[in-house]
Motif scaffolding. Structure first.
Motif, PDB file in Angstrom:
ATOM      1  N   LEU A  98     -26.544 -20.994 -31.811  1.00  0.00           N
ATOM      2  CA  LEU A  98     -26.997 -20.766 -30.383  1.00  0.00           C
ATOM      3  C   LEU A  98     -25.759 -21.318 -29.518  1.00  0.00           C
ATOM      4  CD1 LEU A  98     -30.864 -20.976 -29.876  1.00  0.00           C
ATOM      5  CD2 LEU A  98     -29.142 -18.869 -30.021  1.00  0.00           C
ATOM      6  N   GLY A  99     -25.378 -22.629 -29.934  1.00  0.00           N
ATOM      7  CA  GLY A  99     -24.252 -23.378 -29.042  1.00  0.00           C
ATOM      8  C   GLY A  99     -22.912 -22.639 -29.410  1.00  0.00           C
ATOM      9  N   ILE A 100     -22.745 -22.062 -30.406  1.00  0.00           N
ATOM     10  CA  ILE A 100     -21.314 -21.496 -30.681  1.00  0.00           C
ATOM     11  C   ILE A 100     -21.402 -19.982 -30.021  1.00  0.00           C
ATOM     12  CG2 ILE A 100     -19.786 -20.550 -32.528  1.00  0.00           C
ATOM     13  CD1 ILE A 100     -20.793 -22.560 -34.277  1.00  0.00           C
ATOM     14  N   ARG A 101     -22.520 -19.397 -30.032  1.00  0.00           N
ATOM     15  CA  ARG A 101     -22.623 -18.095 -29.337  1.00  0.00           C
ATOM     16  C   ARG A 101     -22.613 -18.188 -27.751  1.00  0.00           C
ATOM     17  NH1 ARG A 101     -27.528 -16.076 -27.167  1.00  0.00           N
ATOM     18  NH2 ARG A 101     -27.342 -13.603 -26.783  1.00  0.00           N
ATOM     19  N   ALA A 102     -22.957 -19.365 -27.445  1.00  0.00           N
ATOM     20  CA  ALA A 102     -22.801 -19.543 -25.902  1.00  0.00           C
ATOM     21  C   ALA A 102     -21.500 -19.685 -25.443  1.00  0.00           C
ATOM     22  CB  ALA A 102     -23.599 -20.884 -25.231  1.00  0.00           C
ATOM     23  N   VAL A 103     -20.680 -20.428 -26.428  1.00  0.00           N
ATOM     24  CA  VAL A 103     -19.203 -20.676 -25.965  1.00  0.00           C
ATOM     25  C   VAL A 103     -18.596 -19.300 -26.338  1.00  0.00           C
ATOM     26  CG1 VAL A 103     -17.122 -21.370 -27.057  1.00  0.00           C
ATOM     27  CG2 VAL A 103     -19.037 -22.973 -26.895  1.00  0.00           C
ATOM     28  N   VAL A 104     -18.746 -18.461 -27.112  1.00  0.00           N
ATOM     29  CA  VAL A 104     -18.287 -17.137 -27.161  1.00  0.00           C
ATOM     30  C   VAL A 104     -18.552 -16.125 -26.097  1.00  0.00           C
ATOM     31  CG1 VAL A 104     -18.346 -14.804 -28.542  1.00  0.00           C
ATOM     32  CG2 VAL A 104     -18.502 -17.058 -29.665  1.00  0.00           C
ATOM     33  N   LEU A 105     -19.754 -16.275 -25.583  1.00  0.00           N
ATOM     34  CA  LEU A 105     -19.987 -15.254 -24.143  1.00  0.00           C
ATOM     35  C   LEU A 105     -19.286 -15.973 -23.017  1.00  0.00           C
ATOM     36  CD1 LEU A 105     -23.799 -14.944 -24.801  1.00  0.00           C
ATOM     37  CD2 LEU A 105     -22.193 -13.462 -25.294  1.00  0.00           C
ATOM     38  N   GLU A 106     -19.177 -17.346 -22.843  1.00  0.00           N
ATOM     39  CA  GLU A 106     -18.551 -17.827 -21.714  1.00  0.00           C
ATOM     40  C   GLU A 106     -16.973 -17.432 -21.795  1.00  0.00           C
ATOM     41  OE1 GLU A 106     -18.377 -20.021 -17.937  1.00  0.00           O
ATOM     42  OE2 GLU A 106     -20.170 -19.525 -19.616  1.00  0.00           O
ATOM     43  N   VAL A 107     -16.461 -17.485 -22.997  1.00  0.00           N
ATOM     44  CA  VAL A 107     -15.112 -16.995 -23.098  1.00  0.00           C
ATOM     45  C   VAL A 107     -14.759 -15.816 -22.749  1.00  0.00           C
ATOM     46  CG1 VAL A 107     -13.043 -16.719 -24.817  1.00  0.00           C
ATOM     47  CG2 VAL A 107     -14.352 -18.928 -24.699  1.00  0.00           C
ATOM     48  N   LEU A 108     -15.738 -14.535 -23.441  1.00  0.00           N
ATOM     49  CA  LEU A 108     -15.425 -13.468 -23.028  1.00  0.00           C
ATOM     50  C   LEU A 108     -15.888 -13.152 -21.615  1.00  0.00           C
ATOM     51  CD1 LEU A 108     -17.226 -11.721 -26.271  1.00  0.00           C
ATOM     52  CD2 LEU A 108     -14.619 -11.931 -25.662  1.00  0.00           C
ATOM     53  N   GLN A 109     -16.602 -13.677 -20.880  1.00  0.00           N
ATOM     54  CA  GLN A 109     -17.028 -13.558 -19.454  1.00  0.00           C
ATOM     55  C   GLN A 109     -15.706 -14.132 -18.693  1.00  0.00           C
ATOM     56  OE1 GLN A 109     -20.611 -14.921 -18.076  1.00  0.00           O
ATOM     57  NE2 GLN A 109     -20.556 -13.757 -16.610  1.00  0.00           N
ATOM     58  N   ARG A 110     -14.997 -14.773 -19.082  1.00  0.00           N
ATOM     59  CA  ARG A 110     -14.135 -15.456 -18.120  1.00  0.00           C
ATOM     60  C   ARG A 110     -12.695 -15.261 -18.410  1.00  0.00           C
ATOM     61  NH1 ARG A 110     -15.517 -20.146 -15.261  1.00  0.00           N
ATOM     62  NH2 ARG A 110     -17.460 -20.895 -15.414  1.00  0.00           N
ATOM     63  N   LEU A 111     -12.652 -14.496 -19.623  1.00  0.00           N
ATOM     64  CA  LEU A 111     -11.314 -14.050 -20.089  1.00  0.00           C
ATOM     65  C   LEU A 111     -11.230 -12.556 -20.500  1.00  0.00           C
ATOM     66  CD1 LEU A 111      -9.738 -16.901 -22.411  1.00  0.00           C
ATOM     67  CD2 LEU A 111      -9.503 -16.487 -19.810  1.00  0.00           C
ATOM     68  N   PRO A 112     -11.563 -11.604 -19.443  1.00  0.00           N
ATOM     69  CA  PRO A 112     -11.512 -10.181 -19.780  1.00  0.00           C
ATOM     70  C   PRO A 112     -10.440  -9.593 -20.714  1.00  0.00           C
ATOM     71  CG  PRO A 112     -12.052 -10.389 -17.609  1.00  0.00           C
ATOM     72  CD  PRO A 112     -11.506 -11.868 -18.094  1.00  0.00           C
ATOM     73  N   GLY A 113     -10.736  -9.012 -21.767  1.00  0.00           N
ATOM     74  CA  GLY A 113      -9.749  -8.283 -22.677  1.00  0.00           C
ATOM     75  C   GLY A 113      -9.243  -9.375 -23.660  1.00  0.00           C
ATOM     76  N   THR A 114      -9.706 -10.618 -23.527  1.00  0.00           N
ATOM     77  CA  THR A 114      -9.565 -11.719 -24.745  1.00  0.00           C
ATOM     78  C   THR A 114     -10.461 -11.111 -25.897  1.00  0.00           C
ATOM     79  OG1 THR A 114      -8.522 -13.228 -23.336  1.00  0.00           O
ATOM     80  CG2 THR A 114      -9.454 -13.982 -25.523  1.00  0.00           C
ATOM     81  N   ARG A 115      -9.900 -11.336 -27.193  1.00  0.00           N
ATOM     82  CA  ARG A 115     -10.998 -11.348 -28.320  1.00  0.00           C
ATOM     83  C   ARG A 115     -11.079 -12.756 -28.853  1.00  0.00           C
ATOM     84  NH1 ARG A 115      -9.623  -6.362 -30.396  1.00  0.00           N
ATOM     85  NH2 ARG A 115      -9.023  -4.902 -28.680  1.00  0.00           N
ATOM     86  N   VAL A 116     -12.178 -12.948 -29.487  1.00  0.00           N
ATOM     87  CA  VAL A 116     -12.788 -14.450 -30.037  1.00  0.00           C
ATOM     88  C   VAL A 116     -12.766 -14.110 -31.470  1.00  0.00           C
ATOM     89  CG1 VAL A 116     -14.247 -16.063 -30.103  1.00  0.00           C
ATOM     90  CG2 VAL A 116     -13.796 -14.908 -27.850  1.00  0.00           C
ATOM     91  N   LEU A 117     -12.085 -15.130 -32.210  1.00  0.00           N
ATOM     92  CA  LEU A 117     -12.076 -15.321 -33.649  1.00  0.00           C
ATOM     93  C   LEU A 117     -12.846 -16.565 -34.011  1.00  0.00           C
ATOM     94  CD1 LEU A 117     -11.195 -14.101 -36.497  1.00  0.00           C
ATOM     95  CD2 LEU A 117      -9.328 -15.750 -36.361  1.00  0.00           C
ATOM     96  N   LEU A 118     -13.954 -16.461 -34.651  1.00  0.00           N
ATOM     97  CA  LEU A 118     -14.741 -17.375 -35.149  1.00  0.00           C
ATOM     98  C   LEU A 118     -14.242 -17.905 -36.575  1.00  0.00           C
ATOM     99  CD1 LEU A 118     -18.195 -15.858 -33.953  1.00  0.00           C
ATOM    100  CD2 LEU A 118     -16.804 -17.773 -32.775  1.00  0.00           C
ATOM    101  N   THR A 119     -14.143 -19.302 -36.832  1.00  0.00           N
ATOM    102  CA  THR A 119     -13.632 -19.489 -37.975  1.00  0.00           C
ATOM    103  C   THR A 119     -14.871 -20.057 -38.982  1.00  0.00           C
ATOM    104  OG1 THR A 119     -13.426 -21.843 -37.416  1.00  0.00           O
ATOM    105  CG2 THR A 119     -11.708 -20.480 -37.189  1.00  0.00           C
ATOM    106  N   GLY A 120     -16.003 -20.165 -38.350  1.00  0.00           N
ATOM    107  CA  GLY A 120     -16.988 -20.746 -39.042  1.00  0.00           C
ATOM    108  C   GLY A 120     -17.032 -22.305 -38.968  1.00  0.00           C
ATOM    109  N   ILE A 121     -18.199 -22.834 -39.580  1.00  0.00           N
ATOM    110  CA  ILE A 121     -17.976 -24.177 -39.799  1.00  0.00           C
ATOM    111  C   ILE A 121     -17.457 -24.422 -41.183  1.00  0.00           C
ATOM    112  CG2 ILE A 121     -19.260 -26.516 -39.819  1.00  0.00           C
ATOM    113  CD1 ILE A 121     -21.329 -25.116 -38.209  1.00  0.00           C
ATOM    114  N   LEU A 122     -16.515 -25.307 -41.358  1.00  0.00           N
ATOM    115  CA  LEU A 122     -15.639 -25.423 -42.628  1.00  0.00           C
ATOM    116  C   LEU A 122     -16.424 -26.388 -43.654  1.00  0.00           C
ATOM    117  CD1 LEU A 122     -11.983 -26.435 -41.201  1.00  0.00           C
ATOM    118  CD2 LEU A 122     -13.088 -23.859 -41.843  1.00  0.00           C
ATOM    119  N   PRO A 123     -16.301 -26.135 -45.115  1.00  0.00           N
ATOM    120  CA  PRO A 123     -17.261 -27.025 -45.947  1.00  0.00           C
ATOM    121  C   PRO A 123     -16.668 -28.414 -45.460  1.00  0.00           C
ATOM    122  CG  PRO A 123     -15.364 -25.816 -46.914  1.00  0.00           C
ATOM    123  CD  PRO A 123     -15.379 -25.272 -45.530  1.00  0.00           C
TER     124      PRO A 123
END
Length: 468
Positions: free
Chosen positions: A148-173
């Motif tokens: 939910l925390g990562i998702r909140a970051v994604v939504l904030e980025v997309l809302q503040r930067l229209p047209g930007t794509r977000v790439l999620l790396t996932g959590i590394l081992p």
């Protein structure tokens, strides 16, 4: 009265005895971070102005991201300089930036981007988000809360930067490893004690407090203490990306750090079993760079998550839509709002057509497939009862049927089964959808996943988090 402060008080504002913020709620840190944040704000505002190059790719995260700058808490270290060189080789600084603060959790990153770090005159084409490992390792947050925390970051980025794509790396081992079944009474327990600042929630060595195995193998072996939570978070992130309509991508870079059989972290890629070395970064970027460019060059989505007229599940916009089914049968006046809910909800959702025989599922989001373990071909066209089993409470099922027959909303806890037979409890809400004449045409089911006992006498804090 609270008698002891939380263990991570140095990174949280306000009363050190008070509960920390939820992973999806912005929180300001109180330690040595402000100078870095102010630097990031200046860099964002100046990019693409007065002849300066634009930022085409922005990395957001914690110490892993800050190491791309060759620093920790803003201090440059010789050991980290080689990591900066690797970063600049793959992502030249004239077109890429790395905004990371060592020790950050999702709530800290969320606070930072709300306070100016995304004030670009020309938004980056791709924002790479790598955060969450400190939520699991240092705060002992659950996989659900970390997602939910990562998702909140994604939504904030997309809302503040229209047209930007977000790439999620996932959590590394990451380490430490877990003892295997032949390791006596240590089986299933950590092979090494927690590092300084690490949550001790998993480090129960028993009353004898035997000295743990500190060999290199124990440090790097996999699966590790956090592996299950990491996999759960990453599965949810992949589902989020799959359901985003092209605005979000997911790139699994774990192979850059793991041995071919996945049994250990390769030491030369992560000496501390947590932070990528320059060798690890080089291997990781070899996977990440093509994913960044592929996401950047995708055709623009016909709709971002917050505007436009594209309908999720409409086979005219996405070749993968058949995987999820279709919302075409839903009244057009509610279809757009419904498509946004389905695409971005962290929960498993499905839509059933009540006008068809046996009320089949006509649409399901990717979280539904991830949660149940079923493929779309085994879900679409079937009634939801296939998830029930021998221990499902028939009284609850009867109550649900009665509510649906009356066109009312049902809310309750239902014991279902995954495809592999695992029992799971869904905090289920079934809500009717209407056409323009007020007739019930569909039901949407929202399934919040919990362990079998999690909803029994749940504390207020859980109820607050579950509502997010």
């Amino acid at each position: 009265m609270r008698s002891s402060p939380r263990g991570d008080a140095e990174t949280h504002s306000g009363d050190p005895f008070s509960p920390r913020a939820h992973a999806a709620l912005p929180e300001q840190r109180v330690d040595a971070w402000r100078a870095l944040h102010e630097t990031f704000v200046r860099e964002a505002k100046s990019a693409g102005t007065a002849g300066r190059p634009r930022c085409r790719t922005l990395f957001l995260g914690d110490s892993i991201t800050e190491a791309m700058r060759g620093s920790q808490f803003g201090e440059v270290y010789d050991e980290l300089v080689t990591r900066r060189v690797v970063f600049e080789t793959w992502f030249p600084l004239r077109e890429a930036s790395a905004f990371g603060v060592s020790g950050d959790r999702t709530q800290h990153l969320l606070w930072r981007i709300k306070k100016g770090e995304l004030h670009f005159r020309h938004p980056p084409g791709v924002v790479v988000v790598c955060v969450g490992t400190n939520n699991l390792g240092r705060d002992n947050d659950s996989a659900a809360d970390t997602f939910l925390g990562i998702r909140a970051v994604v939504l904030e980025v997309l809302q503040r930067l229209p047209g930007t794509r977000v790439l999620l790396t996932g959590i590394l081992p990451r380490g430490p490893g877990l003892a295997e079944g032949n390791n006596g009474d240590r089986a299933g327990r950590p092979l090494t004690p927690p590092a300084p600042g690490e949550s001790a929630g998993y480090a129960e060595y028993g009353a004898t407090r035997e000295s743990p195995n500190t060999s290199a193998q124990s440090k790097y072996s996999q699966p590790g203490v956090h592996s299950r939570a990491i996999h759960d978070v990453n599965d949810k992130l992949k589902a989020l990306a799959d359901g985003s309509g092209g605005s979000v991508g997911y790139c699994d870079g774990s192979s850059a750090f793991l041995s071919p059989d996945g049994s250990e972290i390769v030491p030369e890629t992560m000496r501390d079993a947590l932070h990528p070395t320059s060798v690890g970064m080089n291997k990781w970027f070899a996977i990440l760079k093509p994913a960044v460019e592929e996401l950047r060059n995708r055709p623009a989505p016909r709709e971002s998550w917050y505007e436009g007229a594209r309908f999720f599940g409409d086979t005219t916009w996405n070749g993968d839509a058949n995987r999820n089914g279709s919302l075409k049968s839903v009244d057009k006046n509610v279809r757009l709002a419904l498509s946004r809910l389905i695409a971005w909800s962290p929960h498993a959702l499905c839509v059933c057509d009540m006008r068809e025989p046996d009320a089949p599922i006509v649409f399901a989001n990717d979280n539904f497939f991830t949660q149940t373990g079923y493929d779309s071909t085994e879900v679409i066209g079937r009634n939801c009862r296939f998830l029930q089993g021998e221990s499902t409470d028939r009284n609850v099922v009867a109550q649900m049927k009665d509510k649906i027959a009356k066109g009312s909303e049902f809310s309750g806890n239902v014991l279902n089964y995954k495809k592999n037979g695992t029992r799971l409890v869904n905090s289920l809400v079934m809500s009717p959808l209407y056409d323009t004449h007020g007739n019930v045409t569909h039901y949407i089911g929202i399934q919040r996943l919990a362990t079998e006992d999690a909803l029994k006498d749940a504390p207020a804090e859980y109820q607050q988090r579950a509502a997010l």
